[in-house]
Enzyme design. Structure first.
Site, PDB file in Angstrom:
ATOM      1  N   ASN A  46       0.444  -9.078  -4.542  1.00 54.95           N
ATOM      2  CA  ASN A  46       1.252  -9.236  -3.324  1.00 54.95           C
ATOM      3  C   ASN A  46       2.659  -9.781  -3.556  1.00 54.95           C
ATOM      4  OD1 ASN A  46      -1.020  -8.430  -1.939  1.00 54.95           O
ATOM      5  ND2 ASN A  46      -1.675 -10.516  -1.430  1.00 54.95           N
ATOM      6  N   THR A  58       8.110  14.009  -0.857  1.00 52.32           N
ATOM      7  CA  THR A  58       8.381  13.556   0.511  1.00 52.32           C
ATOM      8  C   THR A  58       8.003  12.086   0.665  1.00 52.32           C
ATOM      9  OG1 THR A  58       6.180  14.252   1.146  1.00 52.32           O
ATOM     10  CG2 THR A  58       7.939  15.815   1.592  1.00 52.32           C
ATOM     11  N   ARG A  65       0.286  -0.679   4.000  1.00 50.13           N
ATOM     12  CA  ARG A  65      -0.210  -1.404   2.825  1.00 50.13           C
ATOM     13  C   ARG A  65      -0.591  -2.844   3.179  1.00 50.13           C
ATOM     14  NH1 ARG A  65       2.666  -3.749  -2.262  1.00 50.13           N
ATOM     15  NH2 ARG A  65       0.963  -3.703  -3.771  1.00 50.13           N
ATOM     16  N   GLU A  92      -2.290 -16.218  -0.105  1.00 49.89           N
ATOM     17  CA  GLU A  92      -2.516 -14.839  -0.594  1.00 49.89           C
ATOM     18  C   GLU A  92      -1.202 -14.133  -0.938  1.00 49.89           C
ATOM     19  OE1 GLU A  92      -5.045 -12.567   2.117  1.00 49.89           O
ATOM     20  OE2 GLU A  92      -6.416 -14.261   2.213  1.00 49.89           O
ATOM     21  N   GLY A 115     -11.822  -9.819   4.744  1.00 52.59           N
ATOM     22  CA  GLY A 115     -11.852  -9.021   5.974  1.00 52.59           C
ATOM     23  C   GLY A 115     -10.514  -8.958   6.684  1.00 52.59           C
ATOM     24  N   PRO A 150      -7.593  -3.853  -5.922  1.00 54.25           N
ATOM     25  CA  PRO A 150      -7.470  -3.072  -7.167  1.00 54.25           C
ATOM     26  C   PRO A 150      -6.023  -3.070  -7.658  1.00 54.25           C
ATOM     27  CG  PRO A 150      -7.722  -1.612  -5.268  1.00 54.25           C
ATOM     28  CD  PRO A 150      -7.841  -3.014  -4.746  1.00 54.25           C
ATOM     29  N   HIS A 160      -0.570   6.946  -0.647  1.00 60.19           N
ATOM     30  CA  HIS A 160       0.486   6.947  -1.676  1.00 60.19           C
ATOM     31  C   HIS A 160       1.354   8.205  -1.605  1.00 60.19           C
ATOM     32  CE1 HIS A 160      -1.404   3.648  -4.418  1.00 60.19           C
ATOM     33  NE2 HIS A 160      -1.058   3.202  -3.229  1.00 60.19           N
ATOM     34  N   THR A 161       1.272   8.919  -0.515  1.00 65.44           N
ATOM     35  CA  THR A 161       2.246   9.977  -0.289  1.00 65.44           C
ATOM     36  C   THR A 161       3.456   9.424   0.473  1.00 65.44           C
ATOM     37  OG1 THR A 161       2.486  12.234   0.501  1.00 65.44           O
ATOM     38  CG2 THR A 161       1.232  10.795   1.856  1.00 65.44           C
ATOM     39  N   ASP A 204       5.476   9.437  -3.884  1.00 65.83           N
ATOM     40  CA  ASP A 204       5.382  10.898  -3.811  1.00 65.83           C
ATOM     41  C   ASP A 204       6.780  11.438  -4.075  1.00 65.83           C
ATOM     42  OD1 ASP A 204       5.539  13.530  -2.967  1.00 65.83           O
ATOM     43  OD2 ASP A 204       4.176  13.247  -1.282  1.00 65.83           O
ATOM     44  N   HIS A 207      -4.109  -4.704   2.359  1.00 64.97           N
ATOM     45  CA  HIS A 207      -4.196  -5.961   1.602  1.00 64.97           C
ATOM     46  C   HIS A 207      -4.772  -7.085   2.450  1.00 64.97           C
ATOM     47  CE1 HIS A 207      -1.695  -5.117  -2.206  1.00 64.97           C
ATOM     48  NE2 HIS A 207      -2.164  -3.990  -1.726  1.00 64.97           N
ATOM     49  N   ASP A 208      -4.669  -6.969   3.760  1.00 69.72           N
ATOM     50  CA  ASP A 208      -5.346  -7.945   4.627  1.00 69.72           C
ATOM     51  C   ASP A 208      -6.859  -7.695   4.590  1.00 69.72           C
ATOM     52  OD1 ASP A 208      -5.820  -9.950   6.515  1.00 69.72           O
ATOM     53  OD2 ASP A 208      -5.659  -8.538   8.187  1.00 69.72           O
ATOM     54  N   SER A 239      -5.305 -12.986   7.224  1.00 72.65           N
ATOM     55  CA  SER A 239      -5.128 -14.055   6.225  1.00 72.65           C
ATOM     56  C   SER A 239      -3.898 -13.784   5.357  1.00 72.65           C
ATOM     57  CB  SER A 239      -6.385 -14.205   5.351  1.00 72.65           C
ATOM     58  OG  SER A 239      -6.726 -12.986   4.752  1.00 72.65           O
TER      59      SER A 239
HETATM   60  C1  HEM Z   1      -6.858   2.700  -4.758  1.00 73.15           C
HETATM   61  C2  HEM Z   1      -6.364   1.548  -5.103  1.00 73.15           C
HETATM   62  C3  HEM Z   1      -4.919   1.188  -4.906  1.00 73.15           C
HETATM   63  C4  HEM Z   1      -4.079   0.676  -5.838  1.00 73.15           C
HETATM   64  C5  HEM Z   1      -4.440   0.343  -7.283  1.00 73.15           C
HETATM   65  C6  HEM Z   1      -2.784   0.534  -5.225  1.00 73.15           C
HETATM   66  C7  HEM Z   1      -1.673   0.019  -5.849  1.00 73.15           C
HETATM   67  C8  HEM Z   1      -0.400   0.061  -5.334  1.00 73.15           C
HETATM   68  C9  HEM Z   1       0.780  -0.376  -6.027  1.00 73.15           C
HETATM   69  C10 HEM Z   1       0.816  -0.982  -7.416  1.00 73.15           C
HETATM   70  C11 HEM Z   1       1.836  -0.136  -5.215  1.00 73.15           C
HETATM   71  C12 HEM Z   1       3.306  -0.422  -5.530  1.00 73.15           C
HETATM   72  C13 HEM Z   1       3.623  -1.858  -5.173  1.00 73.15           C
HETATM   73  C14 HEM Z   1       4.961  -2.297  -5.710  1.00 73.15           C
HETATM   74  O1  HEM Z   1       5.382  -1.829  -6.762  1.00 73.15           O
HETATM   75  O2  HEM Z   1       5.612  -3.171  -5.069  1.00 73.15           O
HETATM   76  C15 HEM Z   1       1.326   0.446  -3.998  1.00 73.15           C
HETATM   77  C16 HEM Z   1       2.099   0.820  -2.936  1.00 73.15           C
HETATM   78  C17 HEM Z   1       1.579   1.290  -1.760  1.00 73.15           C
HETATM   79  N1  HEM Z   1       0.245   1.368  -1.434  1.00 73.15           N
HETATM   80 FE1  HEM Z   1      -1.306   1.213  -2.672  1.00 73.15          FE
HETATM   81  N2  HEM Z   1      -2.872   0.953  -3.932  1.00 73.15           N
HETATM   82  C18 HEM Z   1      -4.153   1.363  -3.687  1.00 73.15           C
HETATM   83  C19 HEM Z   1      -4.661   1.787  -2.486  1.00 73.15           C
HETATM   84  C20 HEM Z   1      -3.948   1.839  -1.319  1.00 73.15           C
HETATM   85  C21 HEM Z   1      -4.503   2.003  -0.007  1.00 73.15           C
HETATM   86  C22 HEM Z   1      -6.002   2.063   0.294  1.00 73.15           C
HETATM   87  C23 HEM Z   1      -3.473   2.036   0.857  1.00 73.15           C
HETATM   88  C24 HEM Z   1      -3.484   2.167   2.353  1.00 73.15           C
HETATM   89  C25 HEM Z   1      -4.403   2.817   3.029  1.00 73.15           C
HETATM   90  C26 HEM Z   1      -2.267   1.912   0.084  1.00 73.15           C
HETATM   91  C27 HEM Z   1      -1.005   1.985   0.590  1.00 73.15           C
HETATM   92  C28 HEM Z   1       0.149   1.836  -0.160  1.00 73.15           C
HETATM   93  C29 HEM Z   1       1.479   2.119   0.358  1.00 73.15           C
HETATM   94  C30 HEM Z   1       1.781   2.746   1.693  1.00 73.15           C
HETATM   95  C31 HEM Z   1       2.370   1.740  -0.648  1.00 73.15           C
HETATM   96  C32 HEM Z   1       3.909   1.754  -0.568  1.00 73.15           C
HETATM   97  C33 HEM Z   1       4.330   0.436   0.072  1.00 73.15           C
HETATM   98  C34 HEM Z   1       5.825   0.273   0.292  1.00 73.15           C
HETATM   99  O3  HEM Z   1       6.596   1.183   0.028  1.00 73.15           O
HETATM  100  O4  HEM Z   1       6.208  -0.831   0.749  1.00 73.15           O
HETATM  101  N3  HEM Z   1      -2.590   1.755  -1.233  1.00 73.15           N
HETATM  102  N4  HEM Z   1      -0.032   0.530  -4.096  1.00 73.15           N
END
Ligand code: HEM
Length: 319
Positions: free
Chosen positions: A87, A241, A60, A81, A70, A163, A193-194, A238, A64-65, A74
């Site tokens: 973040n 898992t 993640r 940021e 780009g 987003p 998000h799995t 998820d 976010h970077d 940062s």
């Molecule tokens: C499609 C738009 C996306 C949105 C709106 C989104 C939003 C979020 C949010 C709200 C969380 C939970 C953060 C928290 O509660 O602290 C999250 C977690 C996460 N996101 Fe996304 N995300 C998106 C796309 C992505 C992408 C593109 C990736 C990586 C390729 C990603 C990887 C992750 C991962 C791995 C977590 C879990 C992080 C952790 O457990 O520390 N997300 N995301």
């Protein structure tokens, strides 16, 4: 036959990535810092083995970077940021990157950028949590390297370009297309998000007010995410898992078990439904699309040549 076809597609993919990225190259540190990649890999493996969620957090962090001016590290600069709404109180893994950077500085002074360390750490995180049935050659995912680090960060852009969990499908598509990514890339990358976890505040509205959610799923989440308070309580993105990256994310969406609103909009009687169905039924299609999209995301607006700098410490610019 199948093996040679997938090898061929990997070669094409790597060649394509090299063309797209200009001067970035998977062999960038082959002579200047031969132990760079091994050092990053062992740092990631150690971090994930002591904290299984760390693979998700590093993946993640890379996203976010890259989405904010780009892939230039940062997001790693203290403050700025890191204070942005998506973040603050949510990003993790800064200490892991700082510690890998310290080890790399000890063997190759001011040679390997923080932006590349984060890119490779995200790749190694995926390798650490992938399902074993992935084609191992695809999982290696040779990432182009040679990024340099920014000398600034942009909190406002972090707020506007990333987003959010309540984004609509069209908002998500816009956020990704603004970075040169296709809708299929967006659906594939959302498969991240799995793994990992989200805080109750990001999905509360969904589990109490939305109708396109499995009732048993919503009820089970409410216990740890009350209507008032508890915004920081964690739930696995998820349900089945939490620490394995695979295509279960898409079957969950088809059962209305997406945790975030922004997850479930990908399967909601709309244009992305067929891609979700394809990734749910075809793990190889998901694996291939995810690999392609990760490399594309890593190629967003890199700083190269004489741009930026190679930071000595990832959390601050050189004095
Ligand atoms: C499609 C738009 C996306 C949105 C709106 C989104 C939003 C979020 C949010 C709200 C969380 C939970 C953060 C928290 O509660 O602290 C999250 C977690 C996460 N996101 Fe996304 N995300 C998106 C796309 C992505 C992408 C593109 C990736 C990586 C390729 C990603 C990887 C992750 C991962 C791995 C977590 C879990 C992080 C952790 O457990 O520390 N997300 N995301």
């Amino acid at each position: 036959m199948a093996a040679s076809a997938s090898y061929l597609s990997l070669v094409v993919l790597v060649a394509l990535a090299a063309v797209v990225s200009g001067q970035l190259s998977p062999t960038f540190y082959d002579t200047s810092c031969t132990r760079a990649l091994a050092t990053i890999k062992s740092g990631v493996m150690a971090a994930v083995s002591s904290d299984p969620r760390m693979g998700a957090s590093l993946l993640r962090l890379h996203f976010h970077d890259c989405f904010v001016q780009g892939c230039d590290a940062s997001v790693l600069l203290s403050g700025m940021e890191q204070n942005a709404i998506p973040n603050n109180g949510s990003l993790r893994g800064f200490g892991v990157i700082d510690s890998i950077k310290t080890q790399i500085e000890a063997i190759c002074a001011q040679t390997v950028s923080c932006a590349d360390i984060l890119t490779v750490a995200a790749r190694d995180s995926v390798v650490a949590v992938r399902i074993s049935s992935y084609d191992p050659r695809r999982a290696i995912m040779e990432v182009p390297l040679g990024r340099r680090d920014s000398i600034d960060a942009n909190e406002a852009a972090a707020n506007s370009d990333l987003p959010g969990p309540t984004s609509s499908r069209s908002d998500l598509e816009l956020a990704f297309s603004n970075k040169g990514l296709l809708t299929v890339d967006m659906v594939a990358l959302s498969g991240a998000h799995t793994i990992g976890q989200a805080q109750c505040g990001t999905f509360k509205d969904r589990i109490y007010n939305e109708t396109n959610i499995d009732t048993t799923f919503a009820t089970s989440l409410r216990a740890n995410c009350p209507r008032s308070n508890g915004d920081g309580s964690l739930a696995n993105l998820d349900t089945t898992t939490a620490n394995t990256l695979h295509n279960a994310y898409y079957t969950n969406l088809m059962s209305q078990k997406g945790l975030l609103h922004s997850d479930q909009v990908l399967f909601n009687n709309d244009t992305t439904d067929n891609t979700v169905r394809n990734f749910a039924s075809n793990p190889a299609a998901f694996s291939s699309a995810f690999t392609t999209a990760m490399i594309k995301m890593g190629n967003i607006a890199p700083k190269m040549g004489t741009q930026g700098q190679i930071r000595l410490s990832c959390s601050r610019v050189n004095s």
